[in-house]
Design a protein around this motif. Structure first.
Motif, PDB file in Angstrom:
ATOM      1  N   ALA A   6       0.817  -1.210   0.000  1.00 56.66           N
ATOM      2  CA  ALA A   6       0.000   0.000   0.000  1.00 56.66           C
ATOM      3  C   ALA A   6       0.851   1.260   0.000  1.00 56.66           C
ATOM      4  CB  ALA A   6      -0.935  -0.004   1.206  1.00 56.66           C
ATOM      5  N   GLY A  65       3.783   1.622  -1.459  1.00 56.60           N
ATOM      6  CA  GLY A  65       4.449   1.859  -2.725  1.00 56.60           C
ATOM      7  C   GLY A  65       5.774   1.173  -2.937  1.00 56.60           C
ATOM      8  N   GLU A 106       6.199   0.216  -6.665  1.00 55.08           N
ATOM      9  CA  GLU A 106       6.410   1.392  -7.489  1.00 55.08           C
ATOM     10  C   GLU A 106       7.829   1.947  -7.303  1.00 55.08           C
ATOM     11  OE1 GLU A 106       1.965   1.543  -6.346  1.00 55.08           O
ATOM     12  OE2 GLU A 106       3.830   0.732  -5.554  1.00 55.08           O
ATOM     13  N   PHE A 152      -6.100   0.541   0.349  1.00 60.36           N
ATOM     14  CA  PHE A 152      -5.914   0.312  -1.088  1.00 60.36           C
ATOM     15  C   PHE A 152      -6.966   1.028  -1.928  1.00 60.36           C
ATOM     16  CE2 PHE A 152      -3.514  -3.200   0.719  1.00 60.36           C
ATOM     17  CZ  PHE A 152      -2.378  -3.207  -0.080  1.00 60.36           C
ATOM     18  N   GLN A 206      -8.686   3.682  -1.341  1.00 61.61           N
ATOM     19  CA  GLN A 206      -8.503   5.131  -1.370  1.00 61.61           C
ATOM     20  C   GLN A 206      -7.530   5.548  -2.471  1.00 61.61           C
ATOM     21  OE1 GLN A 206      -7.319   6.510   2.533  1.00 61.61           O
ATOM     22  NE2 GLN A 206      -9.420   6.968   3.113  1.00 61.61           N
ATOM     23  N   GLN A 207      -6.575   4.681  -2.777  1.00 57.56           N
ATOM     24  CA  GLN A 207      -5.570   5.003  -3.787  1.00 57.56           C
ATOM     25  C   GLN A 207      -5.988   4.567  -5.187  1.00 57.56           C
ATOM     26  OE1 GLN A 207      -1.406   4.152  -2.589  1.00 57.56           O
ATOM     27  NE2 GLN A 207      -2.267   3.460  -0.667  1.00 57.56           N
ATOM     28  N   GLN A 208      -6.669   3.429  -5.274  1.00 55.34           N
ATOM     29  CA  GLN A 208      -7.110   2.878  -6.546  1.00 55.34           C
ATOM     30  C   GLN A 208      -8.523   2.320  -6.390  1.00 55.34           C
ATOM     31  OE1 GLN A 208      -3.692   0.078  -7.223  1.00 55.34           O
ATOM     32  NE2 GLN A 208      -3.765   0.869  -9.314  1.00 55.34           N
ATOM     33  N   ARG A 235      -1.168  -2.529  -8.882  1.00 55.71           N
ATOM     34  CA  ARG A 235      -0.140  -1.519  -8.600  1.00 55.71           C
ATOM     35  C   ARG A 235       0.913  -1.503  -9.704  1.00 55.71           C
ATOM     36  NH1 ARG A 235      -1.569   0.936  -3.391  1.00 55.71           N
ATOM     37  NH2 ARG A 235       0.428   1.988  -3.650  1.00 55.71           N
TER      38      ARG A 235
END
Length: 248
Positions: A133, A135, A138, A175, A177-179, A207
């Motif tokens: 979550a 990152g 990423e 998760f 909230q971000q995607q 992600r």
């Protein structure tokens, strides 16, 4: 020693493997689950340090050099496997140096191995839900691209499967909230209001896709259900497996 060899379209100069429980020197509860000794690679789980050293020596025979062991803290720091600082803490590493071995230890969390199609950069990440979550994948992809990687491949190693990964609403919210698409990776836990079953493999793919990594292999194993693997969720006191990648 039993090994899991990634089935992914990596270039010929990429070495990669994931260990299982069997084939080492550690007794129960770090054993193979069948009454034999186990290949526990973790120094932080109260196993006999001398036995862990012997287990790591067995693994070392298969590798070009000693792996870049990290103290994993469920974070997002990415380090260079060929130039680790003393007592390095991190949950991902990359390398452009032939022979330098990236390694992540897990016992339910998701290990992700990376390489680029030209065989010039490799990476490994430890993706428990917190790191995922926050990152960590990423960050690993970004670090590899900073070293020249273009078309990146990923392999999802053994982790807790979608039928066994019970989480609370706070995990789902972290998760979603971000995607918004992450909603599909959670389903209600029957008879457990406020609890969900999470698909960490699907979350990782989402992600990775968001940063342009869509060639993703693996993701069909469950460490809880398959006793070939160490599982903290299943056994609590247990060993750690390793997922490793390197340039030959």
């Amino acid at each position: 020693m039993e090994l899991l060899i990634p089935d992914w379209p990596a270039p010929a100069n990429i070495g990669a493997l994931s260990t299982l429980r069997a084939g080492g020197h550690s007794p129960s509860p770090y054993g193979d689950g069948q009454g034999g000794a186990g290949l526990n690679l973790g120094t932080h789980v109260d196993d006999d340090p001398a036995l862990v050293t012997r287990n790591r020596a067995l693994l070392r025979r298969l590798l070009p050099q000693e792996p870049a062991w990290l103290t994993q803290v469920h974070g997002v720091t990415v380090l260079d496997a060929a130039a680790l600082p003393a007592e390095a803490q991190g949950d991902a590493c990359i390398s452009t140096t032939p022979g330098a071995v990236c390694v992540m230890m897990t016992a339910d969390c998701l290990p992700v191995l990376f390489c680029d199609r030209t065989g010039t950069v490799v990476g490994a990440a430890h993706a428990g839900w917190r790191g995922l979550a926050a990152g960590v994948l990423e960050n690993t992809v970004a670090a590899m691209r900073a070293r020249g990687a273009a078309d990146i491949l990923a392999w999802l190693g053994p982790a807790i499967g979608p039928d066994n990964f019970e989480v609370g609403a706070e995990v789902k919210e972290a998760f979603v909230q971000q995607q918004a698409g992450a909603q599909a990776a959670f389903r209600d836990y029957p008879g457990r209001p406020g609890k969900y079953l999470a698909d960490i493999y699907q979350l990782a793919r989402l992600r990775l896709a968001a940063v342009g990594v869509d060639q993703v292999s693996g993701g069909g194993l469950c460490t809880v259900a398959d006793t070939r693997f160490y599982s903290y969720r299943r056994d609590r006191v247990t060993g750690r497996m390793g997922s490793l990648v390197w340039l030959k």
